[in-house]
Design an enzyme around this catalytic site. Structure first.
Site, PDB file in Angstrom:
ATOM      1  N   GLY A 166      12.659   0.245   2.650  1.00  0.00           N
ATOM      2  CA  GLY A 166      13.779  -0.137   1.788  1.00  0.00           C
ATOM      3  C   GLY A 166      14.658  -1.190   2.451  1.00  0.00           C
ATOM      4  O   GLY A 166      14.420  -1.582   3.603  1.00  0.00           O
ATOM      5  N   LYS A 196      -2.551  -4.520   9.557  1.00  0.00           N
ATOM      6  CA  LYS A 196      -1.157  -4.154   9.256  1.00  0.00           C
ATOM      7  C   LYS A 196      -0.518  -3.529  10.487  1.00  0.00           C
ATOM      8  O   LYS A 196      -0.994  -2.520  11.005  1.00  0.00           O
ATOM      9  CB  LYS A 196      -1.113  -3.195   8.070  1.00  0.00           C
ATOM     10  CG  LYS A 196       0.301  -2.822   7.621  1.00  0.00           C
ATOM     11  CD  LYS A 196       0.270  -2.116   6.274  1.00  0.00           C
ATOM     12  CE  LYS A 196       1.628  -1.629   5.827  1.00  0.00           C
ATOM     13  NZ  LYS A 196       1.577  -1.015   4.484  1.00  0.00           N
ATOM     14  N   GLY A 251      -3.612   3.646   0.796  1.00  0.00           N
ATOM     15  CA  GLY A 251      -4.414   3.764   2.009  1.00  0.00           C
ATOM     16  C   GLY A 251      -5.572   4.728   1.811  1.00  0.00           C
ATOM     17  O   GLY A 251      -5.381   5.853   1.357  1.00  0.00           O
ATOM     18  N   GLY A 284      11.389  -3.905   3.024  1.00  0.00           N
ATOM     19  CA  GLY A 284      12.695  -3.962   2.376  1.00  0.00           C
ATOM     20  C   GLY A 284      12.907  -5.087   1.390  1.00  0.00           C
ATOM     21  O   GLY A 284      14.037  -5.315   0.948  1.00  0.00           O
ATOM     22  N   CYS A 314       0.168   3.835  10.276  1.00  0.00           N
ATOM     23  CA  CYS A 314       0.789   4.905   9.498  1.00  0.00           C
ATOM     24  C   CYS A 314       1.494   5.878  10.435  1.00  0.00           C
ATOM     25  O   CYS A 314       0.862   6.434  11.336  1.00  0.00           O
ATOM     26  CB  CYS A 314      -0.236   5.657   8.661  1.00  0.00           C
ATOM     27  SG  CYS A 314       0.525   7.030   7.764  1.00  0.00           S
ATOM     28  N   SER A 343       0.816  -1.209   0.000  1.00  0.00           N
ATOM     29  CA  SER A 343       0.000   0.000   0.000  1.00  0.00           C
ATOM     30  C   SER A 343       0.855   1.268   0.000  1.00  0.00           C
ATOM     31  O   SER A 343       1.847   1.363   0.730  1.00  0.00           O
ATOM     32  CB  SER A 343      -0.881  -0.006   1.251  1.00  0.00           C
ATOM     33  OG  SER A 343      -1.647   1.167   1.294  1.00  0.00           O
ATOM     34  N   SER A 361       6.890  10.882   4.033  1.00  0.00           N
ATOM     35  CA  SER A 361       5.911  11.484   4.952  1.00  0.00           C
ATOM     36  C   SER A 361       4.706  11.957   4.141  1.00  0.00           C
ATOM     37  O   SER A 361       4.283  13.094   4.260  1.00  0.00           O
ATOM     38  CB  SER A 361       6.544  12.654   5.710  1.00  0.00           C
ATOM     39  OG  SER A 361       7.017  13.631   4.798  1.00  0.00           O
ATOM     40  N   ILE A 417       6.104  -5.466   8.118  1.00  0.00           N
ATOM     41  CA  ILE A 417       6.004  -4.300   8.987  1.00  0.00           C
ATOM     42  C   ILE A 417       5.675  -3.046   8.173  1.00  0.00           C
ATOM     43  O   ILE A 417       6.062  -2.934   7.013  1.00  0.00           O
ATOM     44  CB  ILE A 417       7.342  -4.045   9.756  1.00  0.00           C
ATOM     45  CG1 ILE A 417       8.505  -3.863   8.800  1.00  0.00           C
ATOM     46  CG2 ILE A 417       7.605  -5.138  10.750  1.00  0.00           C
ATOM     47  CD1 ILE A 417       9.834  -3.461   9.449  1.00  0.00           C
ATOM     48  N   GLY A 444       7.393  -2.895  -1.643  1.00  0.00           N
ATOM     49  CA  GLY A 444       7.077  -1.473  -1.683  1.00  0.00           C
ATOM     50  C   GLY A 444       8.173  -0.623  -2.286  1.00  0.00           C
ATOM     51  O   GLY A 444       8.264  -0.448  -3.502  1.00  0.00           O
TER      52      GLY A 444
END
Lengths: 303, 255
Positions: free
Chosen positions: A216, A164, A46, A243, A129, A21, A70, A190, A264
């Site tokens: 990452g 999540k 999201g 990651g 988040c 997401s 952010s 995570i 991601g």
């Protein structure tokens, strides 16, 4: 040709690779690169009850082996998602995971109610988040609150519910057990780790929000460890992320206990990362004479 | 599909000024698809995030794109270390590009690293465009001759007067507006410069398109990090430079 399919909370995915997401929008942009119907599923951007504008820029910073973001859950709201994006995604044949984030526990229940009659295959509760002031990770760091939201959502929908989790807690297994006890069908982890970078010339944080979520390859070992701890603590399936950039990472994460993986930040370095991971998994299984990808889940043999 | 991804050979590298590099990449499909004002996203070895670089020149016949980058940090420093013959992983072309009507009388305004994307644009006006270029000083001035070769007139300003006239691009734009009837103004540069260019364009009643810069990740509109303040029907919201731009009609922006 090995069997890449996996079943999570009653939903069949043709393979265990799912863009995470917030990194894949609603799939339209990456459909310019490849057939997104090849992916196991997509965890979409999201979604909140009302449209959200997100945080002021800059919203991204490079870090050693990773990045901070952010964004702050910018999205057009759940009704737009239902009207404009679900029909598109349905047409691609990919499994749809709706990722929802609320400012209050009731927001989650309301979105789950609205999504109940749609074509989404699964609902992922974003209680993790790090970039929003109301809700977000604040819900995901208190087992009572996380459990309460799970209970409300489960009562509001028949769809499978995956929670999540945030890594910004002392004991993530405790959080996983709390949501499992309230009926969560799966957990994913995570989310990003809270981080910060400072421009030494200006003495200002690089991000306008001052802090942001780290993702990452830098977070991968942390993610593997947490997935392993959670997989040992709960009976529901665990979807691992954090990651993952290559098929080897995916194998490692599944050996730690993940039934599927989300990818991601790797997309930003290599837009083809998810399809290359699918191909790599297939080759790995064939070369090692493993019949199905589920056969490697949780097979790590700890010392 | 208009979008191309691949590793493309760097066929020509020049240092235009200290810290400013011109890269010519051989990439026929991307060159064929590219428009002035679009950008590319370059993979930096050992870094996670690609770096967005605007397209300076498009040569469809030679199958090349020219990019000009300024070393600003560790990532761009790494990019600057590429040598002729190396292959660079690139996504291109990205973004919307400028809307061009070659029959119009146009001014292209560039400040610093905002100068390169104006070159291909200026060339589309077959010698009729006016260029106003601004730099910190002589050592940071780039591409002057390229603009002189393709523009009706090129006005050059530096902050300290070490090259051209001392002053800002807005001084040059004022001069142009007083003597020419412009149809359209295009600008790329620091936000304060864009703000002042838009103010001048508005008071002269001339349409204005600006190219914006922001830190990016995906470069294709999926991750929402490269936010910029936009307005539609009086309502402000965050759009995204990579997909809604990088070129915006000045009326779409809140600066």
């Amino acid at each position: 040709m090995a069997d890449l399919s996996v079943k999570i909370a009653g939903v069949s995915f043709k393979n265990p690779v799912i863009p995470a997401s917030g990194t894949f929008g609603y799939g339209r942009e990456y459909a310019e690169f490849y057939d997104i119907g090849k992916l196991g599923g997509i965890s979409v951007k999201g979604t909140t009850l009302e449209r959200r504008d997100g945080n002021p820029p800059p919203r991204v910073a490079e870090t050693p082996a990773g990045m901070l973001n952010s964004v702050g859950l910018q999205n057009p709201g759940v009704e737009h998602f239902i009207r404009e994006e679900i029909p598109y995604l349905k047409g691609t044949g990919v499994k749809i995971i709706a990722n929802i984030a609320g400012s209050t526990p009731e927001d989650y229940a309301e979105m789950a109610r609205r999504l109940d009659e749609t074509d989404v295959d699964m609902i992922e509760l974003n209680i993790s988040c790090p970039n929003v002031k109301c809700g977000g990770a604040a819900f995901g760091t208190d087992p009572e609150v996380a459990g309460g939201i799970t209970r409300l959502v489960k009562a509001a929908t028949k769809k499978p519910v995956m929670v999540k989790l945030t890594p910004n807690v002392t004991d993530i297994a405790l959080m996983a057990k709390a949501v499992e006890a309230e009926g969560a069908d799966a957990v994913s982890l995570i989310n990003t780790l809270l981080g910060m970078r400072i421009d030494i010339k200006t003495r200002r944080p690089v991000l306008k929000n001052n802090v942001g979520g780290l993702s990452g390859p830098a977070v991968f070992p942390v993610a593997v460890r947490m997935v392993w701890q959670v997989a040992n603590a709960v009976k529901i399936p665990v979807v691992g992320m954090g990651g993952i950039a290559t098929w080897k990472d995916a194998v490692e994460m599944m050996m730690a206990g993940a039934s599927a993986v989300q990818v991601g930040a790797a997309l930003f370095t290599n837009p083809y990362a998810p399809v290359e991971i699918i191909d790599g998994l297939n080759r790995y299984l064939d070369e090692n004479g493993i019949a199905g990808v589920s056969d490697i889940v949780g097979t790590v043999q700890p010392w | 599909m208009a979008l191309h991804v691949g590793s493309y050979p760097l066929v020509k590298k020049e240092e235009l000024a200290k810290g400013f590099y011109s890269f010519t990449l051989s990439c026929p499909e991307a060159a064929e698809a590219a428009k002035p004002g679009q950008f590319v996203n370059l993979k930096v070895p050992e870094f996670s995030l690609r770096r967005p670089i605007s397209i300076c020149e498009i040569d469809k016949a030679a199958g090349t794109l020219r990019l000009v980058l300024e070393v600003r940090g560790d990532g761009t420093e790494k990019l600057a270390a590429f040598e002729e013959g190396d292959k660079i992983d690139m996504l291109a072309p990205l973004g919307n590009g400028f809307a061009v009507n070659p029959a119009e009388k146009a001014a292209v305004i560039g400040g610093g690293i905002g100068v390169p994307p104006m070159l291909e644009l200026a060339k589309r006006f077959s010698g009729t465009a006016y260029a106003v270029l601004g730099f910190r000083n002589e050592d940071a001035s780039i591409l002057e001759e390229d603009f002189r070769a393709c523009c009706a007139d090129t006005l050059l300003y530096t902050d300290d007067g070490s090259k051209g006239e001392k002053g800002f691009v807005t001084d040059g734009l004022k001069k142009l507006l007083s003597r020419e009837k412009l149809d359209v103004i295009y600008a790329c540069g620091p936000e304060i410069m864009l703000k002042n260019v838009i103010r001048l364009a508005d008071s002269a009643g001339v349409r204005c398109q600006v190219s914006m810069e922001q830190r990016m990740a995906c470069g294709v509109g999926a991750c929402y990090v490269c936010a910029c303040r936009m307005v539609m029907d009086g309502e402000e919201y965050y759009g995204h430079v990579c997909k809604d731009g990088p070129v915006f009609d000045s009326k779409q922006l809140v600066l």
